[in-house]
Write a protein that holds these residues in place. Structure first.
Motif, mmCIF file in Angstrom:
data_model
loop_
_atom_site.group_PDB
_atom_site.id
_atom_site.type_symbol
_atom_site.label_atom_id
_atom_site.label_comp_id
_atom_site.label_asym_id
_atom_site.label_seq_id
_atom_site.Cartn_x
_atom_site.Cartn_y
_atom_site.Cartn_z
ATOM 1 N N THR A 621 36.307 -21.542 78.245
ATOM 2 C CA THR A 621 36.540 -21.159 76.971
ATOM 3 C C THR A 621 37.812 -19.808 76.974
ATOM 4 O O THR A 621 37.543 -18.992 77.582
ATOM 5 C CB THR A 621 35.437 -20.633 75.957
ATOM 6 N N SER A 622 39.029 -20.338 76.408
ATOM 7 C CA SER A 622 39.925 -19.417 76.213
ATOM 8 C C SER A 622 41.166 -19.792 75.401
ATOM 9 O O SER A 622 41.218 -20.807 74.754
ATOM 10 C CB SER A 622 40.452 -19.031 77.785
ATOM 11 N N SER A 623 42.276 -19.208 75.850
ATOM 12 C CA SER A 623 43.553 -19.582 74.952
ATOM 13 C C SER A 623 44.589 -20.462 75.823
ATOM 14 O O SER A 623 44.521 -20.296 77.056
ATOM 15 C CB SER A 623 44.212 -18.400 74.417
ATOM 16 N N ALA A 624 45.250 -21.366 75.300
ATOM 17 C CA ALA A 624 46.178 -22.146 75.776
ATOM 18 C C ALA A 624 47.503 -21.432 75.924
ATOM 19 O O ALA A 624 47.896 -20.858 74.854
ATOM 20 C CB ALA A 624 46.312 -23.435 75.293
ATOM 21 N N THR A 625 48.212 -21.535 77.088
ATOM 22 C CA THR A 625 49.600 -20.906 77.237
ATOM 23 C C THR A 625 50.443 -21.940 77.590
ATOM 24 O O THR A 625 50.361 -22.855 78.597
ATOM 25 C CB THR A 625 49.588 -19.964 78.529
ATOM 26 N N VAL A 626 51.654 -22.241 76.823
ATOM 27 C CA VAL A 626 52.713 -23.138 76.983
ATOM 28 C C VAL A 626 54.011 -22.441 77.344
ATOM 29 O O VAL A 626 54.454 -21.469 76.694
ATOM 30 C CB VAL A 626 53.068 -23.989 75.669
ATOM 31 N N THR A 627 54.616 -22.892 78.737
ATOM 32 C CA THR A 627 55.877 -22.246 79.215
ATOM 33 C C THR A 627 57.044 -23.019 79.400
ATOM 34 O O THR A 627 56.720 -24.202 79.757
ATOM 35 C CB THR A 627 55.202 -21.653 80.550
ATOM 36 N N ASN A 628 58.216 -22.649 78.721
ATOM 37 C CA ASN A 628 59.414 -23.198 79.227
ATOM 38 C C ASN A 628 60.489 -22.356 79.911
ATOM 39 O O ASN A 628 59.908 -21.097 80.019
ATOM 40 C CB ASN A 628 59.967 -23.933 78.244
ATOM 41 N N SER A 629 61.637 -22.594 80.085
ATOM 42 C CA SER A 629 62.279 -21.788 80.916
ATOM 43 C C SER A 629 62.906 -20.423 79.998
ATOM 44 O O SER A 629 63.387 -19.400 80.603
ATOM 45 C CB SER A 629 63.688 -22.338 81.338
ATOM 46 N N ALA A 630 62.691 -20.937 78.646
ATOM 47 C CA ALA A 630 63.129 -19.591 77.971
ATOM 48 C C ALA A 630 62.049 -18.672 77.452
ATOM 49 O O ALA A 630 62.319 -17.654 76.871
ATOM 50 C CB ALA A 630 63.523 -20.087 76.472
ATOM 51 N N GLY A 631 60.568 -18.977 77.847
ATOM 52 C CA GLY A 631 59.795 -18.196 77.330
ATOM 53 C C GLY A 631 58.314 -18.873 77.410
ATOM 54 O O GLY A 631 58.132 -19.881 77.943
ATOM 55 N N SER A 632 57.229 -18.222 76.867
ATOM 56 C CA SER A 632 55.850 -18.747 76.756
ATOM 57 C C SER A 632 55.487 -18.553 75.333
ATOM 58 O O SER A 632 55.704 -17.425 74.632
ATOM 59 C CB SER A 632 54.833 -18.022 77.844
ATOM 60 N N SER A 635 48.191 -19.916 72.469
ATOM 61 C CA SER A 635 47.461 -20.531 71.367
ATOM 62 C C SER A 635 46.262 -19.655 70.949
ATOM 63 O O SER A 635 46.067 -18.665 71.569
ATOM 64 C CB SER A 635 47.108 -21.872 71.638
ATOM 65 N N GLY A 636 45.508 -20.301 69.840
ATOM 66 C CA GLY A 636 44.274 -19.698 69.247
ATOM 67 C C GLY A 636 43.230 -19.883 70.467
ATOM 68 O O GLY A 636 43.297 -21.056 71.329
ATOM 69 N N ARG A 637 42.010 -19.595 70.285
ATOM 70 C CA ARG A 637 41.143 -19.670 71.208
ATOM 71 C C ARG A 637 40.500 -21.084 71.262
ATOM 72 O O ARG A 637 40.352 -21.784 69.996
ATOM 73 C CB ARG A 637 39.940 -18.776 70.946
ATOM 74 N N ILE A 638 40.323 -21.691 72.416
ATOM 75 C CA ILE A 638 39.848 -22.933 72.551
ATOM 76 C C ILE A 638 38.253 -23.123 73.167
ATOM 77 O O ILE A 638 38.287 -22.572 74.371
ATOM 78 C CB ILE A 638 40.728 -23.999 73.458
#
Length: 642
Positions: A621-632, A635-638
């Protein structure tokens, strides 16, 4: 005058033959008796002693009184014969046959005798009297009568005795010169003593050529009878005494028959008959023989006498004495109700413990349903010992157990049944293990080990489905959840084959095992990863018209702005392998998605405003992190569920 003398002699002897004295102390260090024991058919145990040396015996626990006592003294031996006078008419040569031995005294008590405080008695059975030898030398005669039987003794609190029968008499020296009434032997003395009172019996007196019979315990011996010119006939032995202490009427202590003298030309005449109850017969050519050995205490037969010139026979031996006691066979005490216990690791067995009685040969157990205490489960369990296991029961069903102490049938009889034990049920099993057979695929953990809660399986991209054969612990049940984000469990049979379709990437299958007790539940997860084939499409750029060729450009999708997550994860709670959708902006050019610190290798950029990923193995259980070349963006807690 002679008969008067014998009568007086008997009276004098009898007054000292029987005595009862108080025992001062038990004889020290005597050997232990080894008597025969048997039942009399009327609920009593009979103990028989034939040992002729003193020994001690312990009265079994539970015996409260001795019901009957019978003692028989040893029987006296018969007197041997002599050739005696070899003169006289040619038709008759005077011989000196021996008298019959007396039967042993019989002492009987049919009223109860108290058991001594130390519960020990001392017993000696009277030895058998020996018959005297024959004298066959002309001009000599037998001077030694048969020996008396030994005295039988029993010491309880008081001492009781039964003397042996007297030995048979022999002819006298007068037979060497002139035959007379004292040529032949008199019979031996005997008697009968019942409950302390004496009944004397009389010996048979001799005749010229015939010996008197020995007295029996229950009757007189008869006199020898002359038969002119034929040699006469020996007197019969007296009858014995009848007792039913063994369960049937048996005669004890018969007197021996007297011997006789035969003619010189014949030997067909016989000596006197032995008395009933063990007395031997006086014989004409052979030594007085014995009979009825089972009755004990019989006197030996008198010595026969074939003819006065060449042959004389020895007296027969008496029989040894015996002691019988009888008592009501005691009943074993009623056992206490046994204590039941469960058997560790078993849901079908119980043990029963109890304190065994040392006098019990064994025990029998009976198992009943506790619900009614009447319905017996199975047959009686024989040879049951404390701590034995009772098997074949049903888990969760209460039972009660009853015991019966089993006697040997001689020292003790069976007890009454014990009370029923307190109820107890074998516990329902708490085992919730699971084993698997999985095919095809490469398994990362042993699939046959119980309690392996997570199993990883890898298959190639060509495998469309997978087979499971799950087997649960005995009496446990299985439910199964398919490869879906929303789990709905269905019941499946233990040991049954199940085929499930696979999708590319991670496939999650959940098994829930519930133990027999209904409270122990274990969850098992099988993670099947199917290889993913990735196909990349690259657009071919259209060159601008130019007179001068230009290099082919390299196209790259670049992020124009950092990602931003605005909506809540959907769903916000799911298991490993489920898909999560995130909404926002700037998802174009996403390089990676992580759930906590675990990389999620499977994700799809649906549009610049929506991205979807699969919860990876190992995620919590934790948050999701989405990353591209411009930054990250985070999300909320999953919540990752089992």
């Amino acid at each position: 005058m002679k008969r008067i003398f014998h009568t007086l002699l008997i009276s004098v002897l009898v007054t000292s033959l029987f005595s009862v004295t108080t025992s001062a102390s038990a004889a020290p260090m005597l050997p232990t008796c080894t008597p025969d024991l048997f039942r009399d058919g009327a609920g009593k145990t009979v103990v028989k002693f034939v040992n002729t040396t003193a020994c001690t015996w312990s009265i079994p626990d539970g015996v409260t009184a001795i019901s009957k006592i019978l003692m028989v003294g040893g029987g006296g031996g018969g007197g041997g014969a002599s050739l005696g006078n070899n003169s006289g008419t040619t038709s008759l040569k005077r011989g000196a046959p021996g008298g019959g031995g007396g039967g042993g005294y019989v002492w009987s008590r049919t009223t109860e005798t108290s058991v001594p405080t130390d519960r020990k008695i001392t017993v000696t059975a009277g030895s058998a009297g020996s018959g005297s030898a024959a004298v066959i030398a002309t001009g000599q005669y037998q001077t030694s009568p048969g020996t008396s039987g030994g005295t039988t003794t029993i010491v309880i609190t008081d001492t009781y005795t039964a003397p042996g029968g007297g030995g048979g008499g022999v002819g006298t020296a007068q037979c060497l010169s002139a035959p007379s009434a004292s040529c032949s032997g008199d019979g031996g003395l005997s008697g009968n003593i019942v409950n302390g009172s004496q009944t004397n019996t009389t010996v048979g007196l001799n005749a010229y050529d015939a010996a008197g019979g020995g007295a029996g315990a229950g009757g007189n011996g008869s006199d020898g009878v002359d038969a002119p010119n034929l040699g006469g006939s020996g007197g019969n032995g007296g009858s014995g005494f009848t007792s039913d202490i063994t369960g049937s009427n048996v005669i004890y202590g018969g007197g021996g028959g007297g011997g006789m003298t035969s003619t010189t030309t014949g030997n067909s005449l016989t000596g006197g008959s032995g008395g009933s109850g063990g007395g031997g017969e006086g014989q004409s050519r052979i030594a007085g023989n014995n009979r009825d050995a089972i009755s004990y205490g019989g006197g030996g037969g008198g010595g026969g006498h074939s003819n006065a010139l060449t042959y004389a026979s020895a007296g027969g031996n008496g029989f040894s004495g015996v002691v019988y006691i009888s008592y009501v066979t005691p009943t074993l005490p009623t056992p206490s109700a046994p204590t039941l216990s469960v058997v560790t690791g078993s849901s079908t067995s119980l043990t029963a413990a109890f304190t065994a009685d040392p006098n019990a040969a064994t025990y029998t157990a009976k198992v009943y349903l506790a619900s009614d205490g009447i319905t017996q489960i199975g047959s009686d369990i024989e040879d049951f010992q404390s701590g034995d296991t009772i098997s074949g029961l049903e888990a969760g069903t209460e039972y009660k157990v009853q015991l019966l102490a089993i006697g040997d049938g001689i020292y003790f009889t069976d007890s009454a049944p014990s009370a029923l034990s307190s109820p107890l049920a074998p516990p329902r099993s708490a085992e919730a293990g699971l084993t698997f057979v999985i095919s095809p695929g490469t398994v990362s953990a042993p699939v046959t080990a119980l309690d392996t809660t997570t199993i990883k399986v890898s298959v190639s991209e060509t495998v469309s489905s997978i087979n499971f054969t799950p087997t649960a612990s005995a009496n446990a049940s299985i439910t199964f959840c398919c490869n879906a984000s929303i789990r709905t469990y269905t019941s499946i049979s233990s040991g049954s084959l199940r085929n499930e379709t696979l999708v590319s990437g991670l496939n999650t299958f959940n098994f829930k095992v519930t133990a027999q007790n209904g409270t122990t539940i274990k969850n098992y997860t099988v993670l099947v990863t199917k290889a993913v084939v990735v196909t990349k499409s690259v657009a071919t750029p259209q060159p601008r018209p130019s007179a001068t060729p230009t290099p082919t450009p390299t196209f790259k999708v670049a992020a124009t702005r950092a990602p931003r997550i605005t909506g809540s994860p959907s769903p916000a709670s799911a298991a490993i392998g489920a898909q999560i959708t995130l909404t926002g902006s700037g998802f174009t050019g996403t390089k990676s998605v992580k759930l906590g610190t675990v990389n999620a290798p499977i994700f799809t950029v649906v549009s610049d405003t929506q991205i979807r990923f699969t919860i990876p193995v190992g995620a919590v259980t934790s948050s999701a992190t989405v990353t591209n070349s411009a930054g990250s963006a985070t999300s909320g807690r999953i919540t990752v569920t089992p």
